[in-house]
Design an enzyme around this catalytic site. Structure first.
Site, PDB file in Angstrom:
ATOM      1  CB  THR A   1      -1.005  -0.034   1.379  1.00 20.23           C
ATOM      2  OG1 THR A   1      -1.841  -1.150   1.101  1.00 20.23           O
ATOM      3  CG2 THR A   1      -1.644   1.437   1.374  1.00 20.23           C
TER       4      THR A   1
ATOM      5  CG  ASP B   1      -2.002  -6.601  -2.330  1.00 20.00           C
ATOM      6  OD1 ASP B   1      -3.057  -5.764  -2.422  1.00 20.00           O
ATOM      7  OD2 ASP B   1      -1.957  -7.293  -1.501  1.00 20.00           O
ATOM      8  CB  SER B   2       2.243  -8.218   1.119  1.00 18.07           C
ATOM      9  OG  SER B   2       1.245  -8.093   1.905  1.00 18.07           O
ATOM     10  CB  SER B   3      -2.640 -10.764  -0.763  1.00 22.53           C
ATOM     11  OG  SER B   3      -2.684 -10.005  -2.014  1.00 22.53           O
TER      12      SER B   3
HETATM   13  N1  ASP Z   1      -2.936  -5.203   0.369  1.00 20.68           N
HETATM   14  C1  ASP Z   1      -1.846  -4.459   0.906  1.00 20.68           C
HETATM   15  C2  ASP Z   1      -0.474  -5.499   0.959  1.00 20.68           C
HETATM   16  O1  ASP Z   1      -0.423  -6.221   1.707  1.00 20.68           O
HETATM   17  C3  ASP Z   1      -1.993  -3.924   2.165  1.00 20.68           C
HETATM   18  C4  ASP Z   1      -0.827  -3.187   2.653  1.00 20.68           C
HETATM   19  O2  ASP Z   1       0.219  -2.974   1.998  1.00 20.68           O
HETATM   20  O3  ASP Z   1      -0.992  -2.604   3.638  1.00 20.68           O
HETATM   21  O4  ASP Z   1       0.323  -5.159   0.065  1.00 20.68           O
END
Ligand code: ASP
Length: 356
Positions: free
Chosen positions: A25, A73-75
């Site tokens: 993010t 995106d770290s997911s």
């Molecule tokens: N969905 C984002 C991720 O983990 C959330 C974040 O970066 O805070 O990349």
């Protein structure tokens, strides 16, 4: 790679840090489908840091930025992402005084835990950070997190993988994401802070760190995580009414090499006939099975309750007070190595990086 020299500071070029941008993010920008990782992070980071006071800018160490070619995106992170980061830090280790890894928050603590096992004996800081709001969003927490991560990554007394977030420096292998929206998104429920921001000072507590507790040369372990990148390790959180056939569906599969069970409370499982048999069979087949609690704080004590008494007999290893992230990534790390089962079991029970 783009070099950035802040205003004249107390640092020399030998103190320079490497910032590795993976996505998340903090670097996201709006596109037609919503927020997605944006590029040109080095320039955007420099523009953000230029908003600090002159004194703060002068306190920044010199740094360089590299961006991964595929920003995520770290997911989307997998064990291969953890391996790539560890390899990059390992290859560049001696060229930099410390490292900052910019990462999405959703799986940041998983990456931090995995890096801790791969980079054992680290002799300098590796600090992961990210933010809950994109860097350019009004009032974003991104600038403060970057500033603090750079400050802690320049401290030679910090010799481990840590997370800096919202004023707190946490041991990577002890941290969890505790909030889906608030800026104070991370905590380490069973270990005190490694450091913190106090006003405009960044204070590290060396007696809590691995630098003092585990002196020694780097002894990195960089196994081939391709061996554990196809779902070979599973995480099973128990629920009321769970039946043995459901556990069997996971653990009976020949592709499974290890499992993390999240029990109730101090180590309780349902009294369903057959449940312990499924566990004993899986462990008898050489699968590495470990258990922690579903509670975010406190340890498991296998056998404290009659209902959970058979767990040790079934070969389940106690994960003590480890976080799910630390326990799971430790199973992955051990199963990626050609170790005999008794060595894997013994190493799981031994604290490797202050994770238990
Ligand atoms: N969905 C984002 C991720 O983990 C959330 C974040 O970066 O805070 O990349």
């Amino acid at each position: 790679m783009s070099p950035h020299s802040p205003l004249a500071s107390a640092f020399s070029q030998n103190d320079r840090l490497l910032v590795i941008y993976t996505g998340g993010t903090i670097g996201m920008q709006q596109n037609a489908n919503g927020l997605a990782p944006g590029g040109d992070f080095a320039a955007r980071m420099a523009a953000a840091l230029a908003q600090l006071t002159l004194a703060q800018q002068r306190s920044l160490p010199p740094y360089e930025v590299i961006s991964y070619s595929t920003l995520i995106d770290s997911s989307a992170a997998t064990p291969l992402t953890w391996q790539m980061l560890a390899q990059d830090v390992s290859e560049k280790l001696t060229a930099y005084a410390g490292f900052v890894i910019i990462h999405g928050t959703d799986t940041l603590s998983w990456t931090a835990s995995s890096l801790a096992y791969q980079l054992q004996g680290l002799d300098r800081p590796v600090v992961l950070t990210g933010s809950m709001q994109p860097l350019e969003a009004p009032g974003s927490d991104g600038l403060g997190n970057l500033y603090g991560a750079l400050q802690f990554a320049a401290m030679p007394t910090l010799q481990e993988v840590a997370i800096y977030f919202a004023g707190k420096l946490l041991r990577g292998a002890r941290a969890i994401k505790q909030h889906s929206e608030a800026a104070n998104a991370f905590t380490s429920p069973s270990y005190p802070l490694l450091g913190e921001r106090v006003g405009n000072d960044f204070v590290v507590y060396p007696s809590r760190g691995l630098g003092l507790q585990q002196r020694g040369a780097p002894r990195f372990e960089l196994p081939d995580y391709r061996l554990v990148n196809h779902g070979e390790v599973v995480r099973i959180v128990l629920w009321p009414g769970m039946c043995p056939w459901q556990l069997e569906a996971w653990l009976g599969d020949a592709r499974i090499k290890g499992a993390l069970l999240q029990l109730w409370g101090a180590g309780n499982i349902p009294d369903a006939p057959g449940l312990l048999d499924v566990l004993a069979n899986a462990s008898g087949e050489g699968k590495l099975l470990a258990a922690i609690s579903q509670c975010p704080q406190g340890a498991v004590h296998l056998g404290a309750y009659a209902a959970g008494h058979g767990l040790s007999d079934a070969g389940i290893l106690s994960g003590d007070d480890m976080t799910p992230e630390a326990a799971f990534t430790k199973l992955v790390h051990l199963l990626a190595q050609p170790l005999p089962l008794d060595v894997q079991r013994q190493r799981f029970l031994t604290p490797l990086v202050g994770e238990r």
